[in-house]
Structures are given as C-alpha cells and as structure tokens.
Scaffold this active site. Sequence first.
Site, PDB file in Angstrom:
ATOM      1  N   CYS A 221       0.854  -1.197   0.000  1.00 20.59           N
ATOM      2  CA  CYS A 221       0.000   0.000   0.000  1.00 20.59           C
ATOM      3  C   CYS A 221       0.890   1.247   0.000  1.00 20.59           C
ATOM      4  CB  CYS A 221      -0.898  -0.040   1.241  1.00 20.59           C
ATOM      5  SG  CYS A 221      -1.833   1.454   1.521  1.00 20.59           S
ATOM      6  N   CYS A 224      -0.230   3.998   2.443  1.00 21.42           N
ATOM      7  CA  CYS A 224       0.083   3.681   3.845  1.00 21.42           C
ATOM      8  C   CYS A 224       1.578   3.840   4.127  1.00 21.42           C
ATOM      9  CB  CYS A 224      -0.299   2.238   4.177  1.00 21.42           C
ATOM     10  SG  CYS A 224      -1.913   1.740   3.581  1.00 21.42           S
ATOM     11  N   ASP A 225       2.414   3.290   3.254  1.00 27.47           N
ATOM     12  CA  ASP A 225       3.836   3.139   3.601  1.00 27.47           C
ATOM     13  C   ASP A 225       4.789   3.961   2.735  1.00 27.47           C
ATOM     14  OD1 ASP A 225       3.081   1.342   5.596  1.00 27.47           O
ATOM     15  OD2 ASP A 225       2.989  -0.305   4.173  1.00 27.47           O
TER      16      ASP A 225
HETATM   17  C1  FAD Z   1       0.561  -5.232   5.142  1.00 26.77           C
HETATM   18  C2  FAD Z   1      -0.583  -4.251   5.144  1.00 26.77           C
HETATM   19  C3  FAD Z   1      -0.379  -2.941   5.594  1.00 26.77           C
HETATM   20  C4  FAD Z   1      -1.429  -2.027   5.618  1.00 26.77           C
HETATM   21  N1  FAD Z   1      -1.195  -0.773   6.084  1.00 26.77           N
HETATM   22  C5  FAD Z   1      -2.220   0.107   6.180  1.00 26.77           C
HETATM   23  C6  FAD Z   1      -2.008   1.414   6.733  1.00 26.77           C
HETATM   24  O1  FAD Z   1      -0.908   1.755   7.143  1.00 26.77           O
HETATM   25  N2  FAD Z   1      -3.090   2.257   6.773  1.00 26.77           N
HETATM   26  C7  FAD Z   1      -4.339   1.901   6.314  1.00 26.77           C
HETATM   27  O2  FAD Z   1      -5.271   2.708   6.398  1.00 26.77           O
HETATM   28  N3  FAD Z   1      -4.549   0.674   5.779  1.00 26.77           N
HETATM   29  C8  FAD Z   1      -3.537  -0.232   5.706  1.00 26.77           C
HETATM   30  N4  FAD Z   1      -3.745  -1.481   5.169  1.00 26.77           N
HETATM   31  C9  FAD Z   1      -5.094  -1.799   4.634  1.00 26.77           C
HETATM   32  C10 FAD Z   1      -6.063  -2.124   5.792  1.00 26.77           C
HETATM   33  O3  FAD Z   1      -5.502  -3.087   6.668  1.00 26.77           O
HETATM   34  C11 FAD Z   1      -7.388  -2.613   5.241  1.00 26.77           C
HETATM   35  O4  FAD Z   1      -7.889  -1.667   4.325  1.00 26.77           O
HETATM   36  C12 FAD Z   1      -8.429  -2.815   6.357  1.00 26.77           C
HETATM   37  O5  FAD Z   1      -7.970  -3.727   7.320  1.00 26.77           O
HETATM   38  C13 FAD Z   1      -9.747  -3.322   5.763  1.00 26.77           C
HETATM   39  O6  FAD Z   1     -10.639  -3.583   6.794  1.00 26.77           O
HETATM   40  P1  FAD Z   1     -11.826  -4.640   6.586  1.00 26.77           P
HETATM   41  O7  FAD Z   1     -12.519  -4.735   7.893  1.00 26.77           O
HETATM   42  O8  FAD Z   1     -12.615  -4.269   5.401  1.00 26.77           O
HETATM   43  O9  FAD Z   1     -11.116  -6.005   6.200  1.00 26.77           O
HETATM   44  P2  FAD Z   1     -10.023  -6.873   6.997  1.00 26.77           P
HETATM   45  O10 FAD Z   1      -9.188  -6.043   7.878  1.00 26.77           O
HETATM   46  O11 FAD Z   1      -9.366  -7.685   5.950  1.00 26.77           O
HETATM   47  O12 FAD Z   1     -10.918  -7.783   7.931  1.00 26.77           O
HETATM   48  C14 FAD Z   1     -11.709  -8.807   7.381  1.00 26.77           C
HETATM   49  C15 FAD Z   1     -11.807  -9.915   8.392  1.00 26.77           C
HETATM   50  O13 FAD Z   1     -12.694 -10.924   7.916  1.00 26.77           O
HETATM   51  C16 FAD Z   1     -12.185 -12.187   8.250  1.00 26.77           C
HETATM   52  N5  FAD Z   1     -12.737 -13.199   7.342  1.00 26.77           N
HETATM   53  C17 FAD Z   1     -12.479 -13.369   6.032  1.00 26.77           C
HETATM   54  N6  FAD Z   1     -13.182 -14.419   5.536  1.00 26.77           N
HETATM   55  C18 FAD Z   1     -13.885 -14.919   6.575  1.00 26.77           C
HETATM   56  C19 FAD Z   1     -14.784 -16.030   6.709  1.00 26.77           C
HETATM   57  N7  FAD Z   1     -15.084 -16.831   5.672  1.00 26.77           N
HETATM   58  N8  FAD Z   1     -15.324 -16.276   7.928  1.00 26.77           N
HETATM   59  C20 FAD Z   1     -15.034 -15.468   9.009  1.00 26.77           C
HETATM   60  N9  FAD Z   1     -14.166 -14.422   8.932  1.00 26.77           N
HETATM   61  C21 FAD Z   1     -13.620 -14.145   7.731  1.00 26.77           C
HETATM   62  C22 FAD Z   1     -10.681 -12.023   8.090  1.00 26.77           C
HETATM   63  O14 FAD Z   1      -9.967 -12.991   8.861  1.00 26.77           O
HETATM   64  C23 FAD Z   1     -10.463 -10.603   8.617  1.00 26.77           C
HETATM   65  O15 FAD Z   1     -10.158 -10.544   9.989  1.00 26.77           O
HETATM   66  C24 FAD Z   1      -2.720  -2.422   5.155  1.00 26.77           C
HETATM   67  C25 FAD Z   1      -2.932  -3.746   4.713  1.00 26.77           C
HETATM   68  C26 FAD Z   1      -1.886  -4.652   4.711  1.00 26.77           C
HETATM   69  C27 FAD Z   1      -2.136  -6.083   4.251  1.00 26.77           C
END
Ligand code: FAD
Length: 413
Positions: A221, A224-225
């Site tokens: 990202c 982010c970084d």
């Molecule tokens: C390495 C990395 C660094 C990042 N750095 C930043 C940053 O610095 N700043 C920033 O704003 N964003 C950052 N991001 C992006 C950010 O983490 C995501 O945009 C954010 O977490 C999305 O939130 P979400 O709740 O939509 O999904 P997620 O955080 O992906 O949460 C979804 C959840 O659903 C669960 N899940 C999936 N399938 C199932 C299933 N079948 N049954 C039950 N549970 C399930 C997963 O385990 C997960 O915990 C980064 C991402 C990564 C990978």
Amino acid sequence: MANKDITVFGAHWCPDCRRSKQFLGEHQIPYQWKDIEDDEAAERFVIEKNNGKRIIPTIVFEDGSFLVEPTNAQLADKLGLKTKASRHHYELIVLGGGPAGLTAALYTAREAIDTLVIERAAFGSQSAGTEKLDNMPGFPDGIAGIDFSNRLRKQAERFGVELLQAQEVVRVHQNRHYHCVDTADGSHYSADALLIASGSRYKRLNVPGESDLIGAGVHFCATCDGPFYKGRHVAVIGGGNSATEESLLLTKFADRVTILVRGGQFKATQIIQESVLDNPKIDVLWHTEVKEFIGQDSKLNRLRIENNQKGDQSDLPIDGAFIFIGLTPNTGFLKDSGILLDRWGFVVTGHSVQHAIERPTGDTSRDPYLLETSIPGIFAAGDVRDTSTKQVVSAAGEGSTAALMVREYLKHI
Ligand SMILES: Cc1cc2nc3c(=O)[nH]c(=O)nc-3n(C[C@H](O)[C@H](O)[C@H](O)COP(=O)(O)OP(=O)(O)OC[C@H]3O[C@@H](n4cnc5c(N)ncnc54)[C@H](O)[C@@H]3O)c2cc1C
C-alpha cells in the site's frame, strides 16, 4: 495461559505443522518452533511423548499438557477462544472482525441491536498484522496495528457485541425471510440482517523472503507506507493500473522508482502509461521477475531479479518494494448465495446494484440502501466491497454507515 510458552514440534515438510503455525500466527499467539529434522533432542522428546511414535505436530503448552496433530477447533478450544455462539438467532450477524466489521458491530450493539461477529482468525487480522498505522486520524504518532485492533475489540465488547473467533463462515443462504450462516464446525446461525465485512487479501509473489520481510521493506500500500521512503529508491512490482498509479504516487516521496514488469508492456490506461514513461524519477525494467527478497539486519536490502527472456539473474539494491499484482476478495463462501459480485468477486452494493439489476432481488418496492447488496437485508462494508478504498479509516467509516443502514432496514421488517 502465558501463550509465549507454547512449543510446536514439527518438520518443515509437514502440512499439518504449517496449518498449526498459521493458526497461531493468525491469532497473534507467540510460540517456539522446533524442527525435529534438525534437533535430535526435540525428536527424542516427540517420540517419548507419543509412546515411541514420531507424530507431528506435537504441541506442548505452558502447563505441560500437549496436543498431537490437533485440528484448528481443538487448538482454539485449548487456547480458550470462544468458538460457539450463545444463541442461534441474532438481529445482526457480522461476517468478519476487521475494522469494518467491528466498527459496525459496536455501532449496532450500542443501539441495542443484538449483534454477533464471526471471525475466522484474530480480530482485526489485516490491520492487526500491520506494524504501524501511520495515517489514523487522532493518533499523531501512529499506532501499532495490534494495539488498534485490541482497542477496537475492547470497545465492541464494552457495548455487548458477542464475538466468535477461529470460526470460518463457509456458506450464506436464505430460509424464508431469514438470512442463514453456516460455519466450518457445522454450526448454523440465522439473523434478520447480515453484514459482509470479510475483507480481501493482497496477492503475493510467493517467492523466498517475501513473507519474512512484509512490513520490513516489503509493502502492499503506497498511501500507507510510501511516506517512509522519502528520498529513497523503491521498486514497484506489477504492470497494471494500480502498479502504475501507485508508482506515480511514490514519486512524491521516493527519489527513484523502478517498476519491474513481467511482460513487455503495461496493462494500464494509456494516459497513465504516458505519465509514467514521462516521469524522470521512474525507470522500467521489462520482462523482469522477482525471484527472491533479500534482507540484511531483518530489513529488505536487495531483490534477486531475473530477465525472463534471457534467463539472466542479478541483484537490485533497493530500500523498499511495493507489490501491486492485485487483490483477492474473501468471498468464496458467497458462491451460491445469489449475492451479486463483480467480475473479480467483490460484493456489489447500493447504486451499483441498481445499475446492474435495477432492484434488489426479491424486493421491487424500494431501491437498495447505501451499502446494501442485491439481497435486501444483506449489507457489505470495507475491503470486500467493490470500489472500496482499502484503508482502515474508510473500512471503519463504511462499517458505521452500514450499521446505520441496518438500523433503518430493521425498522421496516
Ligand atoms: C501489510 C498491510 C499494511 C497495511 N497498512 C495500512 C495502513 O498503514 N493504513 C491503512 O489505512 N490501511 C492499511 N492497510 C489496509 C487495511 O488493513 C485494510 O484496508 C483494512 O484492514 C480493511 O478492513 P476490513 O474490515 O474491510 O477487512 P479486513 O481487515 O481484511 O478484515 C476482514 C476480516 O474478515 C475475516 N474473514 C475473512 N473471511 C472470513 C470467513 N469466511 N469467515 C469469518 N471471517 C472471515 C478475516 O480474517 C479478517 O479478519 C494495510 C494492509 C496490509 C495487508
């Protein structure tokens, strides 16, 4: 239990050992790893514990008890994770406990809508795995991803959200006007409304060094970084729209951006290609693949790259590498649900549903609510949703919006 005293005895070739290590990793539970192929004492210990048999993984806990070849459910049980809900029916079930799901849940529970969150790994898993969230409003010095996730979880608990962990949703279906959710352990739950907040995964190259150096020079990202690389030299891997757009963004921070493209041309819109090729800070290596990420002092230091036409390998010294080869939404469990997905598998919501199919399936009396899917009463928020912006703050924002839309929906049923 002081989890740091867990020891996993196994071998590098053993798939069940990898599964158990993955499970502990996803739940952020520290453990020691002993490979019985390299450690005779460890091998003797395993044989002694298993009455002369060499069975792995053998997992030993702080209290001296041990599990042999445990399933994930047995491991969850042993670690005291809550994997069964107290009831079968809820007003709202949230699928996924990341920033979108937990924020939605704390909003709905605070308004006395009884809410269950089902999470397959650890709460906040993607954001929890991020070393430092530097762009969170209200945290001037940034916040460690794990701290942020723990705070969000505590806040959801304070408002009475019921949280299930280590439980994978495998199917979503309808029974009359109830929405039904099946989990991998064979449990069935139903709800008046569902929120899909299961996120997506950045695709990886799956080459040596990549996993070990994520967050330590390997990133997914630029927003982010990117700011960590002011005045430095970074590589971008990929040749599509996101790789080219993110390269342009990275030139705002880095002095030099080298794009590594597997083929001989970009797969991006013409105007972006021209901006990239005209930018003096960007150079492109065509027909180039990364074979290994190499670190020094636990930080990325260079890339081993190969020209896939000539077969030559060389090392490219680099400060950071950004991989943009696409995202895979976590929507496999929606396969037979009837919910409209876009061609990549992301969930379509709101106005886009209307454009695609005019009205939510089964309800022609109204237009879909904001963040509502093609099935009335099923909503989606965060990274799993098409056109979402893949940021923690926007995922949390969508979570709160979805919660308000759920409240509106529940008023009318
Ligand atoms: C390495 C990395 C660094 C990042 N750095 C930043 C940053 O610095 N700043 C920033 O704003 N964003 C950052 N991001 C992006 C950010 O983490 C995501 O945009 C954010 O977490 C999305 O939130 P979400 O709740 O939509 O999904 P997620 O955080 O992906 O949460 C979804 C959840 O659903 C669960 N899940 C999936 N399938 C199932 C299933 N079948 N049954 C039950 N549970 C399930 C997963 O385990 C997960 O915990 C980064 C991402 C990564 C990978």
